[in-house]
Design a protein around this motif. Structure first.
Motif, PDB file in Angstrom:
ATOM      1  N   ASN A 162      -8.528   1.935   4.611  1.00 48.57           N
ATOM      2  CA  ASN A 162      -8.412   3.287   4.095  1.00 48.57           C
ATOM      3  C   ASN A 162      -8.545   4.186   5.319  1.00 48.57           C
ATOM      4  OD1 ASN A 162      -8.517   5.760   2.818  1.00 48.57           O
ATOM      5  ND2 ASN A 162     -10.000   5.121   1.262  1.00 48.57           N
ATOM      6  N   TYR A 163      -7.403   4.506   5.900  1.00 44.63           N
ATOM      7  CA  TYR A 163      -7.335   5.095   7.239  1.00 44.63           C
ATOM      8  C   TYR A 163      -6.833   6.533   7.175  1.00 44.63           C
ATOM      9  CZ  TYR A 163      -5.289   5.818  11.941  1.00 44.63           C
ATOM     10  OH  TYR A 163      -4.918   6.315  13.166  1.00 44.63           O
ATOM     11  N   THR A 164      -7.553   7.438   7.839  1.00 43.93           N
ATOM     12  CA  THR A 164      -7.093   8.826   7.954  1.00 43.93           C
ATOM     13  C   THR A 164      -7.332   9.310   9.376  1.00 43.93           C
ATOM     14  OG1 THR A 164      -7.649   9.289   5.638  1.00 43.93           O
ATOM     15  CG2 THR A 164      -7.287  11.179   7.079  1.00 43.93           C
ATOM     16  N   GLN A 165      -6.303   9.872   9.971  1.00 44.32           N
ATOM     17  CA  GLN A 165      -6.430  10.392  11.334  1.00 44.32           C
ATOM     18  C   GLN A 165      -5.428  11.530  11.522  1.00 44.32           C
ATOM     19  OE1 GLN A 165      -8.772   9.036  13.391  1.00 44.32           O
ATOM     20  NE2 GLN A 165      -8.400  10.608  14.937  1.00 44.32           N
ATOM     21  N   VAL A 177       9.831   5.086  10.302  1.00 41.13           N
ATOM     22  CA  VAL A 177       9.100   4.169   9.434  1.00 41.13           C
ATOM     23  C   VAL A 177       7.704   3.940  10.012  1.00 41.13           C
ATOM     24  CG1 VAL A 177      11.202   2.965   8.677  1.00 41.13           C
ATOM     25  CG2 VAL A 177       9.893   2.064  10.617  1.00 41.13           C
ATOM     26  N   ILE A 178       6.804   3.485   9.144  1.00 41.01           N
ATOM     27  CA  ILE A 178       5.484   3.031   9.568  1.00 41.01           C
ATOM     28  C   ILE A 178       5.489   1.511   9.542  1.00 41.01           C
ATOM     29  CG2 ILE A 178       3.028   2.955   8.996  1.00 41.01           C
ATOM     30  CD1 ILE A 178       3.366   5.714   7.716  1.00 41.01           C
ATOM     31  N   HIS A 224      -2.588   9.331   6.339  1.00 43.15           N
ATOM     32  CA  HIS A 224      -3.537   8.612   5.481  1.00 43.15           C
ATOM     33  C   HIS A 224      -2.852   7.349   4.986  1.00 43.15           C
ATOM     34  CE1 HIS A 224      -5.961   8.345   1.488  1.00 43.15           C
ATOM     35  NE2 HIS A 224      -6.495   7.575   2.420  1.00 43.15           N
ATOM     36  N   ILE A 225      -3.413   6.192   5.339  1.00 45.19           N
ATOM     37  CA  ILE A 225      -2.842   4.899   4.958  1.00 45.19           C
ATOM     38  C   ILE A 225      -3.860   4.111   4.149  1.00 45.19           C
ATOM     39  CG2 ILE A 225      -1.945   2.681   5.784  1.00 45.19           C
ATOM     40  CD1 ILE A 225      -0.970   4.121   8.288  1.00 45.19           C
ATOM     41  N   MET A 226      -3.439   3.636   2.996  1.00 41.75           N
ATOM     42  CA  MET A 226      -4.237   2.718   2.196  1.00 41.75           C
ATOM     43  C   MET A 226      -3.412   1.448   2.014  1.00 41.75           C
ATOM     44  SD  MET A 226      -5.876   5.256  -0.713  1.00 41.75           S
ATOM     45  CE  MET A 226      -6.944   3.944  -1.330  1.00 41.75           C
ATOM     46  N   ALA A 227      -3.972   0.310   2.456  1.00 38.68           N
ATOM     47  CA  ALA A 227      -3.228  -0.951   2.372  1.00 38.68           C
ATOM     48  C   ALA A 227      -4.177  -2.098   2.055  1.00 38.68           C
ATOM     49  CB  ALA A 227      -2.495  -1.219   3.682  1.00 38.68           C
ATOM     50  N   THR A 228      -3.648  -3.092   1.346  1.00 42.92           N
ATOM     51  CA  THR A 228      -4.405  -4.296   1.011  1.00 42.92           C
ATOM     52  C   THR A 228      -3.588  -5.524   1.420  1.00 42.92           C
ATOM     53  OG1 THR A 228      -3.465  -4.400  -1.229  1.00 42.92           O
ATOM     54  CG2 THR A 228      -5.528  -3.167  -0.953  1.00 42.92           C
ATOM     55  N   GLY A 229      -4.255  -6.678   1.434  1.00 48.96           N
ATOM     56  CA  GLY A 229      -3.565  -7.916   1.779  1.00 48.96           C
ATOM     57  C   GLY A 229      -3.555  -8.215   3.259  1.00 48.96           C
ATOM     58  N   LEU A 230      -4.252  -7.390   4.048  1.00 47.44           N
ATOM     59  CA  LEU A 230      -4.327  -7.615   5.486  1.00 47.44           C
ATOM     60  C   LEU A 230      -5.333  -8.717   5.795  1.00 47.44           C
ATOM     61  CD1 LEU A 230      -4.386  -3.850   6.389  1.00 47.44           C
ATOM     62  CD2 LEU A 230      -2.595  -5.419   7.149  1.00 47.44           C
ATOM     63  N   GLU A 231      -5.261  -9.243   7.003  1.00 49.15           N
ATOM     64  CA  GLU A 231      -6.178 -10.313   7.379  1.00 49.15           C
ATOM     65  C   GLU A 231      -7.582  -9.752   7.578  1.00 49.15           C
ATOM     66  OE1 GLU A 231      -6.288 -14.127  10.350  1.00 49.15           O
ATOM     67  OE2 GLU A 231      -4.431 -13.197   9.690  1.00 49.15           O
ATOM     68  N   PRO A 232      -8.564 -10.251   6.847  1.00 48.09           N
ATOM     69  CA  PRO A 232      -9.926  -9.713   6.943  1.00 48.09           C
ATOM     70  C   PRO A 232     -10.532  -9.880   8.337  1.00 48.09           C
ATOM     71  CG  PRO A 232      -9.678 -11.037   4.959  1.00 48.09           C
ATOM     72  CD  PRO A 232      -8.451 -11.269   5.796  1.00 48.09           C
ATOM     73  N   GLY A 233     -11.237  -8.836   8.759  1.00 43.87           N
ATOM     74  CA  GLY A 233     -11.985  -8.896  10.002  1.00 43.87           C
ATOM     75  C   GLY A 233     -11.171  -8.767  11.266  1.00 43.87           C
ATOM     76  N   GLY A 284       0.810  -1.204   0.000  1.00 44.60           N
ATOM     77  CA  GLY A 284       0.000   0.000   0.000  1.00 44.60           C
ATOM     78  C   GLY A 284       0.846   1.256   0.000  1.00 44.60           C
ATOM     79  N   THR A 285       0.216   2.357   0.341  1.00 43.82           N
ATOM     80  CA  THR A 285       0.886   3.652   0.382  1.00 43.82           C
ATOM     81  C   THR A 285       0.402   4.425   1.598  1.00 43.82           C
ATOM     82  OG1 THR A 285      -0.823   4.683  -0.989  1.00 43.82           O
ATOM     83  CG2 THR A 285       1.129   3.810  -2.132  1.00 43.82           C
ATOM     84  N   ALA A 286       1.223   5.379   2.009  1.00 46.22           N
ATOM     85  CA  ALA A 286       0.846   6.281   3.094  1.00 46.22           C
ATOM     86  C   ALA A 286       1.258   7.694   2.720  1.00 46.22           C
ATOM     87  CB  ALA A 286       1.516   5.867   4.402  1.00 46.22           C
ATOM     88  N   THR A 287       0.431   8.655   3.105  1.00 50.16           N
ATOM     89  CA  THR A 287       0.741  10.071   2.938  1.00 50.16           C
ATOM     90  C   THR A 287       0.612  10.735   4.302  1.00 50.16           C
ATOM     91  OG1 THR A 287      -0.164  10.062   0.692  1.00 50.16           O
ATOM     92  CG2 THR A 287       0.151  12.209   1.739  1.00 50.16           C
ATOM     93  N   LEU A 288       1.610  11.527   4.656  1.00 55.38           N
ATOM     94  CA  LEU A 288       1.607  12.215   5.932  1.00 55.38           C
ATOM     95  C   LEU A 288       1.775  13.709   5.675  1.00 55.38           C
ATOM     96  CD1 LEU A 288       3.525   9.442   6.111  1.00 55.38           C
ATOM     97  CD2 LEU A 288       3.386   9.989   8.535  1.00 55.38           C
TER      98      LEU A 288
END
Length: 200
Positions: free
Chosen positions: A152-155, A170-171, A83-92, A69-73
């Protein structure tokens, strides 16, 4: 592998406490050479803290998790928007995520190689990665759940100058099932933070 997991249950429980705090033991950080070096670091951090900067990070898999994925700070004064967008994580499952680094601004955090697996179990566990990426500087809470394996995380966070310069950090994303047991602390992805616009 199952025996190794059972042996490390106490370690996993202990290290989980790490994720409840934004600061940890700095015993591995090399002492500053002298007062002049300390003053130089403080001045650099203060200057960076007063600029508006954008940073990016390319999220890459650890422990063959398949996460990417990618992250923008964006840092504006003491307000850091992540803002983090990532795929391939364990569902649920809930996936802890943090900014890791060293309080010594001359020491860069890096993503650990597989050679960091010192116990030979085929996994780079939390403690094995710490010499490379350092302790937690900022927990990226609330930790997200990945309903379909993606987030799709933003905080926005209020941060102190101690987290600067951001490009030294690093993240790290965590959480994966191993032999039928979910390890919330296991690193599954890492991304080096890079300056995108040099403050312009």
């Amino acid at each position: 592998m199952r025996n190794i997991i059972q042996k490390t249950t106490g370690f996993v429980a202990a290290t989980a406490i790490l994720f409840s705090f934004s600061a940890c033991d700095q015993s591995d950080v090399a002492p500053e050479a002298d007062l002049s070096a300390s003053n130089s670091q403080d001045a650099h951090r203060s200057k960076s803290y007063n600029l508006t900067k954008t940073y990016t990070a390319n999220i890459m898999s650890l422990n063959d998790s398949g996460v990417s994925g990618t992250a923008t700070l964006t840092l504006e004064g003491d307000q850091l928007t992540v803002h983090i967008m990532a795929t391939g994580l364990e569902p649920g499952m809930v996936h802890p995520q943090h900014i890791h680094g060293f309080m010594d601004s001359n020491q860069n955090a890096v993503c650990p190689p597989m050679s960091a697996d010192t116990d030979g179990d085929g996994l780079v566990e939390l403690g094995e990665g710490v010499p490379f990426y350092g302790p937690v500087l900022l927990p990226l809470e609330p930790f997200p759940t990945a309903p379909d394996g993606s987030i799709n995380y933003t905080q926005t966070f209020t941060v102190s100058a101690g987290i600067l310069p951001l490009q030294n950090n690093v993240i790290v994303l965590h959480g994966m099932t191993v032999d039928g047991e979910y390890w919330p602390t296991l690193p599954v992805a890492c991304a080096a933070i890079k300056v995108a616009n040099n403050g312009k």
